[in-house]
Design a protein around this motif. Sequence first.
Motif, PDB file in Angstrom:
ATOM      1  N   THR A  95       0.665  -1.179   0.081  1.00  0.00           N
ATOM      2  CA  THR A  95      -0.097   0.038  -0.053  1.00  0.00           C
ATOM      3  C   THR A  95       0.843   1.343  -0.098  1.00  0.00           C
ATOM      4  N   TRP A  96       1.954   1.189   0.701  1.00  0.00           N
ATOM      5  CA  TRP A  96       2.400   2.730   1.045  1.00  0.00           C
ATOM      6  C   TRP A  96       3.288   3.044  -0.413  1.00  0.00           C
ATOM      7  N   PRO A  97       3.885   2.084  -0.979  1.00  0.00           N
ATOM      8  CA  PRO A  97       4.537   2.455  -2.374  1.00  0.00           C
ATOM      9  C   PRO A  97       3.241   3.304  -3.353  1.00  0.00           C
ATOM     10  N   LEU A  98       2.233   2.941  -3.195  1.00  0.00           N
ATOM     11  CA  LEU A  98       1.259   3.376  -4.132  1.00  0.00           C
ATOM     12  C   LEU A  98       0.828   5.020  -3.744  1.00  0.00           C
ATOM     13  N   VAL A 387      19.518   2.565   1.718  1.00  0.00           N
ATOM     14  CA  VAL A 387      18.058   1.999   1.234  1.00  0.00           C
ATOM     15  C   VAL A 387      17.703   2.917  -0.047  1.00  0.00           C
ATOM     16  N   PHE A 388      18.001   4.339  -0.013  1.00  0.00           N
ATOM     17  CA  PHE A 388      17.981   5.484  -1.056  1.00  0.00           C
ATOM     18  C   PHE A 388      18.243   4.964  -2.384  1.00  0.00           C
ATOM     19  N   LYS A 389      19.723   4.586  -2.310  1.00  0.00           N
ATOM     20  CA  LYS A 389      20.351   4.154  -3.360  1.00  0.00           C
ATOM     21  C   LYS A 389      19.841   2.815  -3.953  1.00  0.00           C
ATOM     22  N   ALA A 390      19.285   1.969  -3.136  1.00  0.00           N
ATOM     23  CA  ALA A 390      18.596   0.704  -3.628  1.00  0.00           C
ATOM     24  C   ALA A 390      17.481   0.941  -4.603  1.00  0.00           C
ATOM     25  N   LEU A 391      16.567   1.846  -3.799  1.00  0.00           N
ATOM     26  CA  LEU A 391      15.315   2.317  -4.627  1.00  0.00           C
ATOM     27  C   LEU A 391      15.535   3.069  -5.683  1.00  0.00           C
ATOM     28  N   LEU A 392      16.577   4.045  -5.760  1.00  0.00           N
ATOM     29  CA  LEU A 392      17.050   4.455  -6.858  1.00  0.00           C
ATOM     30  C   LEU A 392      17.347   4.129  -8.153  1.00  0.00           C
ATOM     31  N   ALA A 393      17.891   2.681  -7.711  1.00  0.00           N
ATOM     32  CA  ALA A 393      18.572   1.788  -8.796  1.00  0.00           C
ATOM     33  C   ALA A 393      17.519   0.896  -9.317  1.00  0.00           C
ATOM     34  N   HIS A 394      16.330   0.763  -8.727  1.00  0.00           N
ATOM     35  CA  HIS A 394      15.103  -0.239  -9.127  1.00  0.00           C
ATOM     36  C   HIS A 394      14.458   0.453 -10.350  1.00  0.00           C
ATOM     37  N   LEU A 396      11.734  -0.001 -11.349  1.00  0.00           N
ATOM     38  CA  LEU A 396       9.990   0.463 -10.762  1.00  0.00           C
ATOM     39  C   LEU A 396       9.977   1.588  -9.972  1.00  0.00           C
ATOM     40  N   VAL A 397      11.207   2.411  -9.690  1.00  0.00           N
ATOM     41  CA  VAL A 397      11.342   3.575  -9.039  1.00  0.00           C
ATOM     42  C   VAL A 397      12.007   4.538  -9.970  1.00  0.00           C
ATOM     43  N   GLY A 398      13.281   4.595  -9.939  1.00  0.00           N
ATOM     44  CA  GLY A 398      14.270   5.304 -10.762  1.00  0.00           C
ATOM     45  C   GLY A 398      14.180   6.793 -10.809  1.00  0.00           C
ATOM     46  N   GLN A 399      13.480   7.271 -10.009  1.00  0.00           N
ATOM     47  CA  GLN A 399      13.516   9.149  -9.744  1.00  0.00           C
ATOM     48  C   GLN A 399      13.828   9.338  -8.492  1.00  0.00           C
ATOM     49  N   TYR A 400      14.722  10.305  -8.310  1.00  0.00           N
ATOM     50  CA  TYR A 400      15.307  10.626  -6.959  1.00  0.00           C
ATOM     51  C   TYR A 400      14.184  11.119  -6.024  1.00  0.00           C
ATOM     52  N   ALA A 401      13.027  11.735  -6.613  1.00  0.00           N
ATOM     53  CA  ALA A 401      11.884  12.278  -5.691  1.00  0.00           C
ATOM     54  C   ALA A 401      11.260  11.061  -5.132  1.00  0.00           C
ATOM     55  N   TYR A 402      10.981  10.000  -6.076  1.00  0.00           N
ATOM     56  CA  TYR A 402      10.192   9.070  -5.640  1.00  0.00           C
ATOM     57  C   TYR A 402      11.199   8.162  -4.611  1.00  0.00           C
ATOM     58  N   ALA A 403      12.460   7.884  -4.960  1.00  0.00           N
ATOM     59  CA  ALA A 403      13.085   7.301  -4.074  1.00  0.00           C
ATOM     60  C   ALA A 403      13.227   7.992  -2.763  1.00  0.00           C
ATOM     61  N   GLU A 404      13.335   9.364  -2.609  1.00  0.00           N
ATOM     62  CA  GLU A 404      13.093   9.915  -1.248  1.00  0.00           C
ATOM     63  C   GLU A 404      12.049   9.651  -0.397  1.00  0.00           C
ATOM     64  N   GLY A 405      10.780   9.673  -1.195  1.00  0.00           N
ATOM     65  CA  GLY A 405       9.432   9.615  -0.424  1.00  0.00           C
ATOM     66  C   GLY A 405       9.327   8.137  -0.202  1.00  0.00           C
ATOM     67  N   THR A 407      11.743   5.996   0.771  1.00  0.00           N
ATOM     68  CA  THR A 407      12.943   5.590   1.643  1.00  0.00           C
ATOM     69  C   THR A 407      12.021   6.105   3.159  1.00  0.00           C
ATOM     70  N   ASP A 408      11.719   7.265   2.948  1.00  0.00           N
ATOM     71  CA  ASP A 408      10.980   7.760   4.458  1.00  0.00           C
ATOM     72  C   ASP A 408       9.931   6.742   4.783  1.00  0.00           C
TER      73      ASP A 408
END
Length: 421
Positions: A95-98, A387-394, A396-405, A407-408
Motif C-alpha cells: 500500500t505505501w508505495p502506491l 536504502v535510498f540508493k537501492a530504491l533509486l536503482a530499481h 520500478l522507482v528510478g527517480q530521486y523524488a520517488y526514492a526519497e519519499g 525511503t521515508d
Amino acid sequence: MKLTVVGGGSTYTPELIDGFARLRDTLPVEELVLVDPAAERLELVGGLARRIFAKQGHPGRITTTQDLDAGVDGADAVLLQLRVGGQAARQQDETWPLECGCVGQETTGAGGLAKALRTVPVVLDIAERVRRTNPDAWIIDFTNPVGIVTRALLQAGHKAVGLCNVAIGFQRKFARLLGVSPADVHLDHVGLNHLTWETGVRLGGPEGEDVLSKLLSEHGEAIAADLRLPRPVLERLGVVPSYYLRYFYAHDEVVRELGSKPSRAAEVAAMETELLRMYGDPALDEKPELLAKRGGAYYSEAAVDLAAGLLGGGGSPYQVVNTLNRGTLPFLPDDAVIEVQAAVGPKGTTPLPVPAVDPLFAGLMANVTAYEDLALTAALHGGRERVFKALLAHPLVGQYAYAEGLTDRLIAHNREHLAWA
C-alpha cells in the motif's frame, strides 16, 4: 531421512505435506519437523499434517516445535518458508508505495525491498544456527524475495539453493496445452527470481524440439490472458514472460488497478483465517480446495524434486533453481543469483549453458541485478542512504523524488524490524 520446515505453521504447509505424502517414493521422509514460533497455528497445521500422512498411508513421523535448534538438529535438509512481520507487513508493502505512484507488491519494487530488509537478517541467523547444529544440511529457500535471500545465504557460505514455483507452473500449464506429460516439457527458463522469460519450450529434454512458436501460435490468447498482457505483446517479444513482468511492462496500468481495489494481502489474510478454521476440524484429512487460491501452486512437487536431487534420492536431473551465475550469463557478475535450468545432485547445482540472451531481456536483468546488490548491502548493513540508493536503482522507482519519499515511508513502516533504524 529427516526434513525440517522453518515456518511450518504457514497455511502453505498442507500443500507441502500433501506433496511429501504423494511423492514418498521420490523422497522417502522418515521424520518431518515443523518449526514455528506461533504455537496455535503450529498445532492446527501439525494436526492436519498428521491426518494427511495417515490418510495416505505415509509411515513417516511428523513433529512440531517452537525450538529452532532442536528442530534442525540432525536434519538432512531445511526448508525456509517464513514471512517476517506476517500479513500485516505485507499489507504495508502493498500500500505505501502506491502513495508515491509506484507499484505496491511484496517481492519487487519498494515493497520487495522492505521485505528483503526485514527478512535477510532473520534468515542468516537461522542459517547460522543450522550450520552450528548440522553443517551438512542443505538449505532450500522458498522465502521471498528468493533471489536476494539466496544470494545472502550463498555469500555467507551456506549450502543453499533457492526455489520458486513460477517455472513448474509454466511447465504444468504448457504440458496441458500440448497434451503431454509434464515430465516431457523442458523449459528454456532464464532470468532472475520473479524476472524470468521462457525463451524455449522443448519436448523430451534440453536438446528436444522447441515448440514455443507453436504454443504462441495455437494458444497465445490463453497464455496472454493468464499473464494479463495483450497477445500482440507476446508475439512481439517472441517469448513467454513471467506474470511478474507485467509490473514492468504495464507499470502505470498496474498502479491504477492496485489503487482501485483491496490489496492482495487483505484477500490472503481473510483466506488464512478461514483456512486455519478449516485446519482445526479433526475430520479434515486432506488439503482443502481453498488452499489453491492461496498461491504457491505445485510448490510441494518442486520442493520434493529439489530435495530428492540434493539428497541423492532421485528427482528430475534438470530443475529450475536459484543459484550462482558463475559465468552462465556473461553480462552479470559471477556472484549474482540467477534462475535457470540446472543439473541437480548431492554436490549442488550446476547451471546448464544458456544461449545468448536478447538485449531487451539482458538489460533489464542487469538493471535489477544491480538493484539486488544494493538491496543486499542495505539489508546487511542498514542505513537510510543505502536504502535510498537501492530504491533509486530499481527500474520500478528510478527517480530521486520517488526514492526519497519511498525511503521515508519504508523506514517508518518497518522500524520495528530494522535494528539500525
